[in-house]
Design a protein around this motif. Structure first.
Motif, PDB file in Angstrom:
ATOM      1  N   LEU A 184       0.833  -1.197   0.000  1.00  0.00           N
ATOM      2  CA  LEU A 184       0.000   0.000   0.000  1.00  0.00           C
ATOM      3  C   LEU A 184       0.869   1.249   0.000  1.00  0.00           C
ATOM      4  O   LEU A 184       1.962   1.256   0.555  1.00  0.00           O
ATOM      5  CB  LEU A 184      -0.900   0.019   1.239  1.00  0.00           C
ATOM      6  N   THR A 185       0.339   2.301  -0.592  1.00  0.00           N
ATOM      7  CA  THR A 185       1.043   3.582  -0.516  1.00  0.00           C
ATOM      8  C   THR A 185       0.892   4.127   0.899  1.00  0.00           C
ATOM      9  O   THR A 185       0.046   3.667   1.669  1.00  0.00           O
ATOM     10  CB  THR A 185       0.442   4.596  -1.509  1.00  0.00           C
ATOM     11  N   GLN A 186       1.665   5.135   1.227  1.00  0.00           N
ATOM     12  CA  GLN A 186       1.572   5.731   2.569  1.00  0.00           C
ATOM     13  C   GLN A 186       0.174   6.302   2.813  1.00  0.00           C
ATOM     14  O   GLN A 186      -0.382   6.158   3.896  1.00  0.00           O
ATOM     15  CB  GLN A 186       2.631   6.822   2.752  1.00  0.00           C
ATOM     16  N   ALA A 187      -0.406   6.908   1.793  1.00  0.00           N
ATOM     17  CA  ALA A 187      -1.763   7.462   1.924  1.00  0.00           C
ATOM     18  C   ALA A 187      -2.785   6.357   2.191  1.00  0.00           C
ATOM     19  O   ALA A 187      -3.694   6.522   3.009  1.00  0.00           O
ATOM     20  CB  ALA A 187      -2.138   8.242   0.672  1.00  0.00           C
ATOM     21  N   GLN A 207      -2.135   3.415   3.592  1.00  0.00           N
ATOM     22  CA  GLN A 207      -1.885   2.922   4.946  1.00  0.00           C
ATOM     23  C   GLN A 207      -2.503   3.859   5.983  1.00  0.00           C
ATOM     24  O   GLN A 207      -3.117   3.403   6.943  1.00  0.00           O
ATOM     25  CB  GLN A 207      -0.388   2.768   5.200  1.00  0.00           C
ATOM     26  N   ASP A 208      -2.355   5.170   5.765  1.00  0.00           N
ATOM     27  CA  ASP A 208      -2.930   6.148   6.692  1.00  0.00           C
ATOM     28  C   ASP A 208      -4.452   6.026   6.737  1.00  0.00           C
ATOM     29  O   ASP A 208      -5.051   6.047   7.812  1.00  0.00           O
ATOM     30  CB  ASP A 208      -2.533   7.572   6.298  1.00  0.00           C
ATOM     31  N   GLU A 209      -5.071   5.903   5.584  1.00  0.00           N
ATOM     32  CA  GLU A 209      -6.529   5.779   5.523  1.00  0.00           C
ATOM     33  C   GLU A 209      -6.988   4.483   6.179  1.00  0.00           C
ATOM     34  O   GLU A 209      -7.982   4.469   6.913  1.00  0.00           O
ATOM     35  CB  GLU A 209      -7.009   5.840   4.069  1.00  0.00           C
ATOM     36  N   ALA A 210      -6.302   3.381   5.936  1.00  0.00           N
ATOM     37  CA  ALA A 210      -6.663   2.105   6.553  1.00  0.00           C
ATOM     38  C   ALA A 210      -6.518   2.179   8.071  1.00  0.00           C
ATOM     39  O   ALA A 210      -7.361   1.665   8.804  1.00  0.00           O
ATOM     40  CB  ALA A 210      -5.801   0.981   5.984  1.00  0.00           C
ATOM     41  N   ALA A 211      -5.486   2.818   8.548  1.00  0.00           N
ATOM     42  CA  ALA A 211      -5.276   2.966   9.991  1.00  0.00           C
ATOM     43  C   ALA A 211      -6.381   3.819  10.605  1.00  0.00           C
ATOM     44  O   ALA A 211      -6.908   3.493  11.676  1.00  0.00           O
ATOM     45  CB  ALA A 211      -3.913   3.573  10.268  1.00  0.00           C
ATOM     46  N   ARG A 212      -6.761   4.903   9.931  1.00  0.00           N
ATOM     47  CA  ARG A 212      -7.865   5.758  10.428  1.00  0.00           C
ATOM     48  C   ARG A 212      -9.167   4.977  10.472  1.00  0.00           C
ATOM     49  O   ARG A 212      -9.929   5.061  11.436  1.00  0.00           O
ATOM     50  CB  ARG A 212      -8.025   6.994   9.549  1.00  0.00           C
ATOM     51  N   TYR A 213      -9.436   4.201   9.420  1.00  0.00           N
ATOM     52  CA  TYR A 213     -10.664   3.400   9.375  1.00  0.00           C
ATOM     53  C   TYR A 213     -10.675   2.373  10.501  1.00  0.00           C
ATOM     54  O   TYR A 213     -11.678   2.211  11.189  1.00  0.00           O
ATOM     55  CB  TYR A 213     -10.796   2.697   8.017  1.00  0.00           C
ATOM     56  N   PHE A 214      -9.561   1.697  10.707  1.00  0.00           N
ATOM     57  CA  PHE A 214      -9.489   0.708  11.783  1.00  0.00           C
ATOM     58  C   PHE A 214      -9.742   1.363  13.133  1.00  0.00           C
ATOM     59  O   PHE A 214     -10.542   0.861  13.933  1.00  0.00           O
ATOM     60  CB  PHE A 214      -8.124   0.010  11.791  1.00  0.00           C
ATOM     61  N   ASP A 215      -9.088   2.489  13.383  1.00  0.00           N
ATOM     62  CA  ASP A 215      -9.227   3.166  14.678  1.00  0.00           C
ATOM     63  C   ASP A 215     -10.644   3.670  14.928  1.00  0.00           C
ATOM     64  O   ASP A 215     -11.134   3.607  16.049  1.00  0.00           O
ATOM     65  CB  ASP A 215      -8.241   4.323  14.790  1.00  0.00           C
ATOM     66  N   SER A 216     -11.313   4.153  13.892  1.00  0.00           N
ATOM     67  CA  SER A 216     -12.636   4.747  14.097  1.00  0.00           C
ATOM     68  C   SER A 216     -13.786   3.752  13.978  1.00  0.00           C
ATOM     69  O   SER A 216     -14.798   3.908  14.646  1.00  0.00           O
ATOM     70  CB  SER A 216     -12.858   5.891  13.116  1.00  0.00           C
ATOM     71  N   GLN A 217     -13.644   2.713  13.145  1.00  0.00           N
ATOM     72  CA  GLN A 217     -14.764   1.817  12.873  1.00  0.00           C
ATOM     73  C   GLN A 217     -14.607   0.412  13.447  1.00  0.00           C
ATOM     74  O   GLN A 217     -15.583  -0.163  13.913  1.00  0.00           O
ATOM     75  CB  GLN A 217     -14.982   1.701  11.357  1.00  0.00           C
TER      76      GLN A 217
END
Length: 43
Positions: free
Chosen positions: A6-9, A11-21
């Motif tokens: 994954l690109t850094q962007a 990875q960042d989006e996946a991490a945000r999704y995991f943390d919030s959902q």
């Protein structure tokens, strides 16, 4: 895809999704006489 692919962007989006959902749904609950199981109206 693997995390490394994954690109850094992405990875960042996946991490945000995991943390919030996902993480809140995976957090364990304490169920004992002082903290009974929560009422689930749709069951």
């Amino acid at each position: 895809m693997n995390w490394d692919e994954l690109t850094q962007a992405q990875q960042d989006e996946a991490a945000r999704y995991f943390d919030s959902q996902l993480s809140p749904a995976l957090t364990p609950l304490v169920v004992d006489p002082v903290n009974p199981f929560p009422f689930l109206s749709n069951l």
